[in-house]
Design a protein around this motif. Sequence first.
Motif, mmCIF file in Angstrom:
data_model
loop_
_atom_site.group_PDB
_atom_site.id
_atom_site.type_symbol
_atom_site.label_atom_id
_atom_site.label_comp_id
_atom_site.label_asym_id
_atom_site.label_seq_id
_atom_site.Cartn_x
_atom_site.Cartn_y
_atom_site.Cartn_z
ATOM 1 N N LEU A 1 17.133 7.646 -26.659
ATOM 2 C CA LEU A 1 18.114 7.175 -27.646
ATOM 3 C C LEU A 1 17.790 5.763 -28.119
ATOM 4 C CD1 LEU A 1 21.399 8.553 -26.025
ATOM 5 C CD2 LEU A 1 20.183 9.465 -28.003
ATOM 6 N N GLU A 2 17.413 4.872 -27.206
ATOM 7 C CA GLU A 2 17.068 3.506 -27.608
ATOM 8 C C GLU A 2 15.852 3.475 -28.527
ATOM 9 O OE1 GLU A 2 18.591 0.533 -24.025
ATOM 10 O OE2 GLU A 2 16.461 0.905 -24.295
ATOM 11 N N ARG A 3 15.001 4.454 -28.405
ATOM 12 C CA ARG A 3 13.799 4.506 -29.236
ATOM 13 C C ARG A 3 14.062 5.127 -30.600
ATOM 14 N NH1 ARG A 3 9.410 6.525 -24.572
ATOM 15 N NH2 ARG A 3 9.493 4.583 -23.339
ATOM 16 N N GLY A 4 15.319 5.474 -30.856
ATOM 17 C CA GLY A 4 15.681 6.034 -32.149
ATOM 18 C C GLY A 4 15.725 7.536 -32.183
ATOM 19 N N GLY A 5 15.549 8.181 -31.022
ATOM 20 C CA GLY A 5 15.595 9.627 -30.969
ATOM 21 C C GLY A 5 17.010 10.166 -30.928
ATOM 22 N N THR A 6 17.132 11.441 -31.208
ATOM 23 C CA THR A 6 18.406 12.161 -31.135
ATOM 24 C C THR A 6 18.340 13.117 -29.953
ATOM 25 O OG1 THR A 6 18.789 12.033 -33.519
ATOM 26 C CG2 THR A 6 19.918 13.809 -32.325
ATOM 27 N N TRP A 7 19.420 13.175 -29.195
ATOM 28 C CA TRP A 7 19.501 14.053 -28.029
ATOM 29 C C TRP A 7 20.531 15.150 -28.306
ATOM 30 C CZ3 TRP A 7 16.412 14.447 -23.935
ATOM 31 C CH2 TRP A 7 16.826 15.241 -22.865
ATOM 32 N N VAL A 8 20.213 16.375 -27.900
ATOM 33 C CA VAL A 8 21.106 17.512 -28.135
ATOM 34 C C VAL A 8 21.312 18.260 -26.826
ATOM 35 C CG1 VAL A 8 21.380 19.725 -29.334
ATOM 36 C CG2 VAL A 8 20.376 17.763 -30.534
ATOM 37 N N MET A 9 22.573 18.520 -26.473
ATOM 38 C CA MET A 9 22.890 19.358 -25.319
ATOM 39 C C MET A 9 23.516 20.645 -25.821
ATOM 40 S SD MET A 9 25.344 18.755 -22.009
ATOM 41 C CE MET A 9 26.810 19.399 -22.826
ATOM 42 N N THR A 10 22.921 21.771 -25.454
ATOM 43 C CA THR A 10 23.386 23.065 -25.937
ATOM 44 C C THR A 10 24.268 23.758 -24.907
ATOM 45 O OG1 THR A 10 21.446 24.236 -25.063
ATOM 46 C CG2 THR A 10 21.271 23.317 -27.287
ATOM 47 N N ASN A 11 25.168 24.596 -25.380
ATOM 48 C CA ASN A 11 26.089 25.362 -24.524
ATOM 49 C C ASN A 11 25.925 26.852 -24.805
ATOM 50 O OD1 ASN A 11 27.980 22.643 -25.378
ATOM 51 N ND2 ASN A 11 27.615 23.070 -23.215
ATOM 52 N N ILE A 12 24.708 27.324 -24.626
ATOM 53 C CA ILE A 12 24.352 28.693 -24.950
ATOM 54 C C ILE A 12 24.934 29.675 -23.939
ATOM 55 C CG2 ILE A 12 22.269 28.038 -26.186
ATOM 56 C CD1 ILE A 12 20.668 28.512 -23.685
ATOM 57 N N ARG A 13 24.966 30.941 -24.332
ATOM 58 C CA ARG A 13 25.456 31.978 -23.428
ATOM 59 C C ARG A 13 24.570 32.087 -22.187
ATOM 60 N NH1 ARG A 13 26.693 36.573 -27.907
ATOM 61 N NH2 ARG A 13 25.102 35.314 -29.000
ATOM 62 N N GLY A 14 25.137 32.684 -21.156
ATOM 63 C CA GLY A 14 24.518 32.646 -19.843
ATOM 64 C C GLY A 14 25.194 31.618 -18.970
ATOM 65 N N GLY A 15 25.779 30.587 -19.588
ATOM 66 C CA GLY A 15 26.555 29.588 -18.869
ATOM 67 C C GLY A 15 27.997 30.038 -18.696
ATOM 68 N N GLY A 16 28.851 29.104 -18.294
ATOM 69 C CA GLY A 16 30.252 29.441 -18.063
ATOM 70 C C GLY A 16 31.215 28.663 -18.924
ATOM 71 N N GLU A 17 30.727 28.069 -20.018
ATOM 72 C CA GLU A 17 31.568 27.191 -20.832
ATOM 73 C C GLU A 17 32.781 27.894 -21.413
ATOM 74 O OE1 GLU A 17 27.379 25.406 -21.049
ATOM 75 O OE2 GLU A 17 28.299 27.392 -20.919
ATOM 76 N N TYR A 18 32.703 29.196 -21.625
ATOM 77 C CA TYR A 18 33.838 29.960 -22.140
ATOM 78 C C TYR A 18 34.253 31.056 -21.165
ATOM 79 C CZ TYR A 18 33.342 27.525 -26.576
ATOM 80 O OH TYR A 18 33.297 26.557 -27.556
ATOM 81 N N GLY A 19 34.051 30.809 -19.890
ATOM 82 C CA GLY A 19 34.492 31.757 -18.881
ATOM 83 C C GLY A 19 33.427 32.762 -18.504
ATOM 84 N N PRO A 20 33.762 33.701 -17.606
ATOM 85 C CA PRO A 20 32.765 34.642 -17.079
ATOM 86 C C PRO A 20 32.076 35.481 -18.143
ATOM 87 C CG PRO A 20 34.764 34.693 -15.743
ATOM 88 C CD PRO A 20 35.080 33.860 -16.939
#
Length: 693
Positions: A480-499
């Motif tokens: 980020l300090e170097r001017g880059g953009t960071w992205v965190m994804t919440n794709i399926r397979g995870g539990g962000e929206y439940g089982p």
Amino acid sequence: MSGAQEQQTDPYLWLEEVTGDRALDFARAHNDVVVERFATTDRFNELEHRILDMLDTDTRIPYPTRRAQWLYNFWRDAEHPKGLWRRTTFAEYATPTPDWEVLIDLDALAAAEEENWVWGGAAVLRPSQSLALISLSRGGADAKVIREFDMRTKQFRAPEDGGFQLPEAKSQLSWIDADSVYVGTDFGPDSLTDSGYPRIAKRWRRGTPLDDAQTILEGAASDVTVSAGYDRTPGYERHFVSRATDFYNEISYLIEDDGTLRRLDTPTDASVSWHRDWLLLRLKTPWEVGGQTHPAGALIIIDLNEFLDGARNFDTLFTPDEHTALHGYGWTEHHLLLITLEDVQTRLYVLTPSQDGWTRETLADVPPMATTNVMNLDPLDGGDEFMLTSSGFTTPATLLSGSVGGATTLLKQEPGFFEAEGIETEQFFARSDDGTMVPYFVIRHRDRRGQAGPTVMSGYGGFEISRTPGYNAASGMGWLERGGTWVMTNIRGGGEYGPSWHTQAVKEGRHLVYEDFSSIAKDLVARGITTAPQLGAVGGSNGGLLMGVMLTRYPELFGAIVCQVPLLDMRRYHLLLAGASWVAEYGDPDKPQEWEYLGKYSPYQHTDPDRPYPPILLTTSTRDDRVHPGHARKMAALLEEQGHTVWYHENIEGGHGGAADNKQMAFQAALIYEFFTQTLMDEQADGTAPDGR
């Protein structure tokens, strides 16, 4: 192709010999090349030192584990690179400079015993807190040596003096009382599951040979593991044992006074727990019981004794919806605390039982674009007290304490470790191939709005693991300090929206994980946040498998990829180390109908010498006894043979986390950001292709 045929046609099987001389020579030779290319620049050295200083500084929060009046902490810094296990009182912890009682100096122990010990954890005997079971690994492996430690003398108790001790294995050892434990370990031939975990649970009394321990339960070789434990809540003491038949299904039993087992008639894929008189179930799939259907993701409760007598009139404490899922829960003495995710942002609630049912109130306000977790609940000795830890992508961690019904007070706050002024967090949604809207977070300097720039997206997508906002100083310093953009994804397979966010993407649904991630990559370009040559991707373990699929199936979407401690050869993954335990997630490649879908994406079987690939950095650890280092080794060798640009680094220590101490962690982090800086910033700026040609 059968497994036998595959073995005959794989020219790199020799790289599966974890400590074979030829395989280690391969690793060391590649390490030298990577170090020379990426780890000798002034920029790399400066970043590595900054990250190491951050990891070693005493301004970090020493996160404690509470046991009644004591707060325990394991701490590493520059003077103690292997670490100190220590404790203090709550009153002392609340001071700016707590006075810690050092129980174990791991550096001194490793030097005295000439072992490369890495801390594996401690189980403290309650209520006296005078004894502990200490787990230590060689080089960071999952397999550990377990030894009994006397906190009064600050010495290990030798077996000849009656001390409990287990040799290196993937063991389980838990206290019953001062003179007995439940144990699962390598008892000899046929005592482990195919996954390498204990198949047999026994009760072991002090002063008796391990061979004489009383067997409580034997599972099948195809199970994942068998384990036993003891609930010492006064007036509610219970012995229990469980058998995990696969990664997501477990059969639980209460152990009666006469030693017989009483099975709990609950769904095997539900999370089962109890507190005093309450039996609590978190459902993974819908369950029709007592004339009512409870949906997947619901949290339901009933009186345990009434349940054992046949009652099934559960009360519902939480019901998910399309935006909200249950992230976690835990008991204080009189209340149940809930952590929920609402479009991947946390909310906290307190539930209280009464004669009229359960009431629900907000526990505490939480900041947006951040993650707040409840920790250090101690219903046995801590009353209704709790701690909260909170951080965001650009907001350093804070630690607060409170009690249900009272105010929260600040205990500790970390300083910022990178320049976050002007960096902001946004949340977007991408439409996946099947129309599902998938969320992701974008962290960038506000000046980057409206112009495409170097971007790195991270992903995991498996095992119902939710990825939520959190402070990452290394990415701040290195990207980020170097001017880059960071992205965190919440794709399926995870539990962000439940089982269901997870279950729809297991086995034959695995393609959804890869479609989600690639759709976000396309969405980032469509929104003008980046371009394909400027877009990098990073993931580890199951996320390393994700990176392998991105490389072989969607190479045109990326300018560079980092693939850490990965699974890549899905033809043989179940034969390597703990791989058999993940068949419920991925499928069994020995079954033709399941290899049908596994074989469509397995990266090792889908490399193409004629298709342009972005440069890839593969990293692993020799001491990773969870995901076999052979996956990364073989992929590196195959890609090299086909003429692709591949960099390979193997830490000879480190375990599945990839690093055994702060210095190794700093090197690994700096290596990743230097790789992305060279491939996505430097080479893009001077007009060369991402592979340097």
